[in-house]
Design a protein around this motif. Sequence first.
Motif, PDB file in Angstrom:
ATOM      1  N   VAL A 166      22.144  -7.955  10.271  1.00 27.43           N
ATOM      2  CA  VAL A 166      21.095  -8.260  11.246  1.00 27.43           C
ATOM      3  C   VAL A 166      19.741  -8.379  10.559  1.00 27.43           C
ATOM      4  CG1 VAL A 166      20.591  -5.872  11.908  1.00 27.43           C
ATOM      5  CG2 VAL A 166      20.176  -7.718  13.528  1.00 27.43           C
ATOM      6  N   LEU A 167      19.498  -7.547   9.544  1.00 23.41           N
ATOM      7  CA  LEU A 167      18.238  -7.657   8.814  1.00 23.41           C
ATOM      8  C   LEU A 167      18.162  -8.981   8.051  1.00 23.41           C
ATOM      9  CD1 LEU A 167      17.729  -4.041   7.404  1.00 23.41           C
ATOM     10  CD2 LEU A 167      16.457  -5.169   9.240  1.00 23.41           C
ATOM     11  N   THR A 168      19.282  -9.405   7.485  1.00 28.28           N
ATOM     12  CA  THR A 168      19.310 -10.691   6.782  1.00 28.28           C
ATOM     13  C   THR A 168      18.993 -11.834   7.738  1.00 28.28           C
ATOM     14  OG1 THR A 168      20.949  -9.887   5.193  1.00 28.28           O
ATOM     15  CG2 THR A 168      20.734 -12.279   5.441  1.00 28.28           C
ATOM     16  N   GLY A 169      19.633 -11.825   8.906  1.00 23.33           N
ATOM     17  CA  GLY A 169      19.378 -12.878   9.885  1.00 23.33           C
ATOM     18  C   GLY A 169      17.940 -12.898  10.356  1.00 23.33           C
ATOM     19  N   ALA A 170      17.404 -11.717  10.668  1.00 18.91           N
ATOM     20  CA  ALA A 170      16.028 -11.635  11.170  1.00 18.91           C
ATOM     21  C   ALA A 170      15.028 -12.083  10.114  1.00 18.91           C
ATOM     22  CB  ALA A 170      15.730 -10.209  11.617  1.00 18.91           C
ATOM     23  N   LEU A 230      15.581 -14.108   7.599  1.00 21.64           N
ATOM     24  CA  LEU A 230      15.706 -15.558   7.418  1.00 21.64           C
ATOM     25  C   LEU A 230      15.003 -16.313   8.536  1.00 21.64           C
ATOM     26  CD1 LEU A 230      19.398 -15.941   6.183  1.00 21.64           C
ATOM     27  CD2 LEU A 230      17.301 -16.254   4.849  1.00 21.64           C
ATOM     28  N   TRP A 231      15.076 -15.816   9.774  1.00 24.38           N
ATOM     29  CA  TRP A 231      14.339 -16.438  10.877  1.00 24.38           C
ATOM     30  C   TRP A 231      12.835 -16.389  10.615  1.00 24.38           C
ATOM     31  CZ3 TRP A 231      18.059 -13.730  14.681  1.00 24.38           C
ATOM     32  CH2 TRP A 231      19.029 -14.651  15.131  1.00 24.38           C
ATOM     33  N   GLY A 232      12.363 -15.220  10.154  1.00 24.16           N
ATOM     34  CA  GLY A 232      10.937 -15.083   9.876  1.00 24.16           C
ATOM     35  C   GLY A 232      10.481 -15.993   8.752  1.00 24.16           C
ATOM     36  N   VAL A 233      11.290 -16.069   7.683  1.00 22.71           N
ATOM     37  CA  VAL A 233      10.945 -16.931   6.550  1.00 22.71           C
ATOM     38  C   VAL A 233      10.949 -18.400   6.978  1.00 22.71           C
ATOM     39  CG1 VAL A 233      11.645 -17.692   4.246  1.00 22.71           C
ATOM     40  CG2 VAL A 233      11.790 -15.273   4.861  1.00 22.71           C
ATOM     41  N   ILE A 278      17.009 -25.447   8.209  1.00 26.29           N
ATOM     42  CA  ILE A 278      18.262 -25.821   8.870  1.00 26.29           C
ATOM     43  C   ILE A 278      19.433 -24.941   8.417  1.00 26.29           C
ATOM     44  CG2 ILE A 278      19.984 -27.673   9.085  1.00 26.29           C
ATOM     45  CD1 ILE A 278      17.600 -29.636   8.886  1.00 26.29           C
ATOM     46  N   ILE A 279      19.594 -24.768   7.102  1.00 26.46           N
ATOM     47  CA  ILE A 279      20.767 -24.065   6.581  1.00 26.46           C
ATOM     48  C   ILE A 279      20.599 -22.552   6.664  1.00 26.46           C
ATOM     49  CG2 ILE A 279      22.215 -23.696   4.549  1.00 26.46           C
ATOM     50  CD1 ILE A 279      21.502 -26.582   3.700  1.00 26.46           C
ATOM     51  N   PHE A 280      19.503 -22.035   6.109  1.00 30.33           N
ATOM     52  CA  PHE A 280      19.317 -20.581   6.071  1.00 30.33           C
ATOM     53  C   PHE A 280      18.644 -20.047   7.331  1.00 30.33           C
ATOM     54  CE2 PHE A 280      19.754 -21.801   1.652  1.00 30.33           C
ATOM     55  CZ  PHE A 280      20.563 -20.802   1.142  1.00 30.33           C
ATOM     56  N   GLY A 281      17.575 -20.749   7.791  1.00 30.04           N
ATOM     57  CA  GLY A 281      16.817 -20.243   8.923  1.00 30.04           C
ATOM     58  C   GLY A 281      17.468 -20.465  10.265  1.00 30.04           C
ATOM     59  N   THR A 282      18.504 -21.297  10.313  1.00 22.69           N
ATOM     60  CA  THR A 282      19.203 -21.534  11.581  1.00 22.69           C
ATOM     61  C   THR A 282      20.674 -21.155  11.465  1.00 22.69           C
ATOM     62  OG1 THR A 282      17.702 -23.367  12.072  1.00 22.69           O
ATOM     63  CG2 THR A 282      19.707 -23.223  13.381  1.00 22.69           C
ATOM     64  N   LEU A 283      21.423 -21.869  10.637  1.00 22.72           N
ATOM     65  CA  LEU A 283      22.873 -21.688  10.582  1.00 22.72           C
ATOM     66  C   LEU A 283      23.270 -20.311  10.041  1.00 22.72           C
ATOM     67  CD1 LEU A 283      25.554 -23.153  11.083  1.00 22.72           C
ATOM     68  CD2 LEU A 283      25.490 -23.894   8.708  1.00 22.72           C
ATOM     69  N   ILE A 284      22.819 -19.961   8.836  1.00 21.87           N
ATOM     70  CA  ILE A 284      23.217 -18.689   8.232  1.00 21.87           C
ATOM     71  C   ILE A 284      22.621 -17.509   8.995  1.00 21.87           C
ATOM     72  CG2 ILE A 284      23.015 -17.261   6.157  1.00 21.87           C
ATOM     73  CD1 ILE A 284      23.273 -19.779   4.493  1.00 21.87           C
ATOM     74  N   ALA A 285      21.360 -17.649   9.449  1.00 17.51           N
ATOM     75  CA  ALA A 285      20.742 -16.569  10.221  1.00 17.51           C
ATOM     76  C   ALA A 285      21.520 -16.309  11.510  1.00 17.51           C
ATOM     77  CB  ALA A 285      19.289 -16.922  10.541  1.00 17.51           C
ATOM     78  N   PHE A 286      21.934 -17.378  12.176  1.00 18.88           N
ATOM     79  CA  PHE A 286      22.695 -17.248  13.419  1.00 18.88           C
ATOM     80  C   PHE A 286      24.034 -16.568  13.157  1.00 18.88           C
ATOM     81  CE2 PHE A 286      25.893 -18.949  16.325  1.00 18.88           C
ATOM     82  CZ  PHE A 286      25.349 -18.607  17.543  1.00 18.88           C
ATOM     83  N   THR A 288      20.693  -4.009  17.462  1.00 20.26           N
ATOM     84  CA  THR A 288      20.353  -5.252  16.774  1.00 20.26           C
ATOM     85  C   THR A 288      18.992  -5.780  17.213  1.00 20.26           C
ATOM     86  OG1 THR A 288      21.551  -6.550  18.438  1.00 20.26           O
ATOM     87  CG2 THR A 288      22.751  -5.940  16.445  1.00 20.26           C
ATOM     88  N   SER A 289      18.650  -5.613  18.500  1.00 19.79           N
ATOM     89  CA  SER A 289      17.357  -6.118  18.970  1.00 19.79           C
ATOM     90  C   SER A 289      16.209  -5.352  18.326  1.00 19.79           C
ATOM     91  CB  SER A 289      17.276  -6.026  20.497  1.00 19.79           C
ATOM     92  OG  SER A 289      17.319  -4.686  20.918  1.00 19.79           O
ATOM     93  N   VAL A 290      16.405  -4.055  18.069  1.00 16.24           N
ATOM     94  CA  VAL A 290      15.367  -3.266  17.391  1.00 16.24           C
ATOM     95  C   VAL A 290      15.247  -3.699  15.932  1.00 16.24           C
ATOM     96  CG1 VAL A 290      14.756  -0.962  16.569  1.00 16.24           C
ATOM     97  CG2 VAL A 290      15.535  -1.270  18.916  1.00 16.24           C
ATOM     98  N   LEU A 291      16.384  -3.810  15.249  1.00 14.78           N
ATOM     99  CA  LEU A 291      16.353  -4.195  13.833  1.00 14.78           C
ATOM    100  C   LEU A 291      15.836  -5.620  13.641  1.00 14.78           C
ATOM    101  CD1 LEU A 291      19.756  -2.627  12.750  1.00 14.78           C
ATOM    102  CD2 LEU A 291      17.500  -1.894  11.984  1.00 14.78           C
ATOM    103  N   ALA A 292      16.023  -6.469  14.663  1.00  9.91           N
ATOM    104  CA  ALA A 292      15.581  -7.857  14.564  1.00  9.91           C
ATOM    105  C   ALA A 292      14.067  -7.995  14.601  1.00  9.91           C
ATOM    106  CB  ALA A 292      16.216  -8.698  15.673  1.00  9.91           C
ATOM    107  N   THR A 293      13.341  -6.890  14.822  1.00  8.07           N
ATOM    108  CA  THR A 293      11.880  -6.949  14.721  1.00  8.07           C
ATOM    109  C   THR A 293      11.451  -7.211  13.279  1.00  8.07           C
ATOM    110  OG1 THR A 293      11.803  -4.525  14.531  1.00  8.07           O
ATOM    111  CG2 THR A 293      11.436  -5.468  16.714  1.00  8.07           C
ATOM    112  N   ALA A 294      12.414  -7.210  12.363  1.00  7.65           N
ATOM    113  CA  ALA A 294      12.105  -7.613  10.984  1.00  7.65           C
ATOM    114  C   ALA A 294      11.659  -9.063  10.940  1.00  7.65           C
ATOM    115  CB  ALA A 294      13.332  -7.415  10.093  1.00  7.65           C
ATOM    116  N   GLU A 295      11.976  -9.858  11.982  1.00  9.52           N
ATOM    117  CA  GLU A 295      11.576 -11.273  11.998  1.00  9.52           C
ATOM    118  C   GLU A 295      10.059 -11.442  11.969  1.00  9.52           C
ATOM    119  OE1 GLU A 295      11.941 -15.322  14.735  1.00  9.52           O
ATOM    120  OE2 GLU A 295      12.991 -13.503  15.327  1.00  9.52           O
TER     121      GLU A 295
END
Length: 314
Positions: free
Chosen positions: A24-28, A30-33, A239-247, A262-269
């Motif tokens: 979840v931290l990786t996904g969040a 990547l969304w932020g980046v 497209i690849i990291f910030g959308t597909l892999i993050a999802f 997960t919603s708390v940890l996703a504040t890493a975004e």
Amino acid sequence: MARPETKILYRDGGYSRARGVALVLTGAILWGVSGTAAQFLFQNAKINVEWLTVFRLLASGLLLLGLYYRKEKERIWGIWQDKSGRASIILFGLLGMPGVQYTYFAAIKNSNAATATVLQSLGPVIITCYLAFNLRRLPGFREIIAVALAVLGTFFLVTHGSIHRLSVSGLTLFWGLCSAFAAAFYTLQPRKLLRKWGSVVVVGWGMLIGGAGLSFIHPPWLVAGEFTFHSIVSIAFIIIFGTLIAFVCYLESLRYLSASETSVLATAEPLSAALLSLIWLHVSFGFYDYVGALFVMSTIFILSMKGKHASAKS
């Protein structure tokens, strides 16, 4: 980016809790980046917001559905045989998905990724207020505190403590609040679809439909901007990291963690978007910006604790 609403798929004792946290931290992050990468494209490469939104939706939708085609083949096509599901996915694709994507990118273009992400984080508070109104019940103590912190945090973020001026442009505030409302709609509207067909099918088709619909407004072949090595890499990353892999990372994390965790940890975004904006794009973030962001993000912790408590009781 607004996160897909879903549920825990399963828990497997063979996997550690640490794996879920890492996912979840990786996904969040990547969304932020990816938000910061979009800011670079708008400000330095002069890439058009409409084109990037259309291209991201079309490419990500095709990749997501293609990736899961063998595994989810029957579900991918089955949704179109369900009359109510067909109407709902079209509505989600034409309004929910492009709405949350475009407003977020527009807020970034008029300010920066950190501010846009924090403003979009008001979405859970809007959902809380809507549900309280829709269910005709008074909000609880935690909900009142969350709303108060959200309002106060937004005030600090957009005024820097002064009622006589805005520290951000009117367009930034407009698109940021639109992004929060779009995120709320994006989360609430497809709930029945998600329960029946799953996040991959719903989000994949939502992206594809949204990209196709926006193509009538801004065709993907009408490209504007400077396509250098750095801008092409940034688009590919989004497209690849910030959308597909993050999802995929976010979905996988729900196998090991609860939705509230997960919603708390996703504040890493927003944290990653703010940090990268400071380091890479030299965005200035002052005292009131930090205070406002802290207040807004704290609402996610408060509302998640409530959700966890409620689920434990049921």
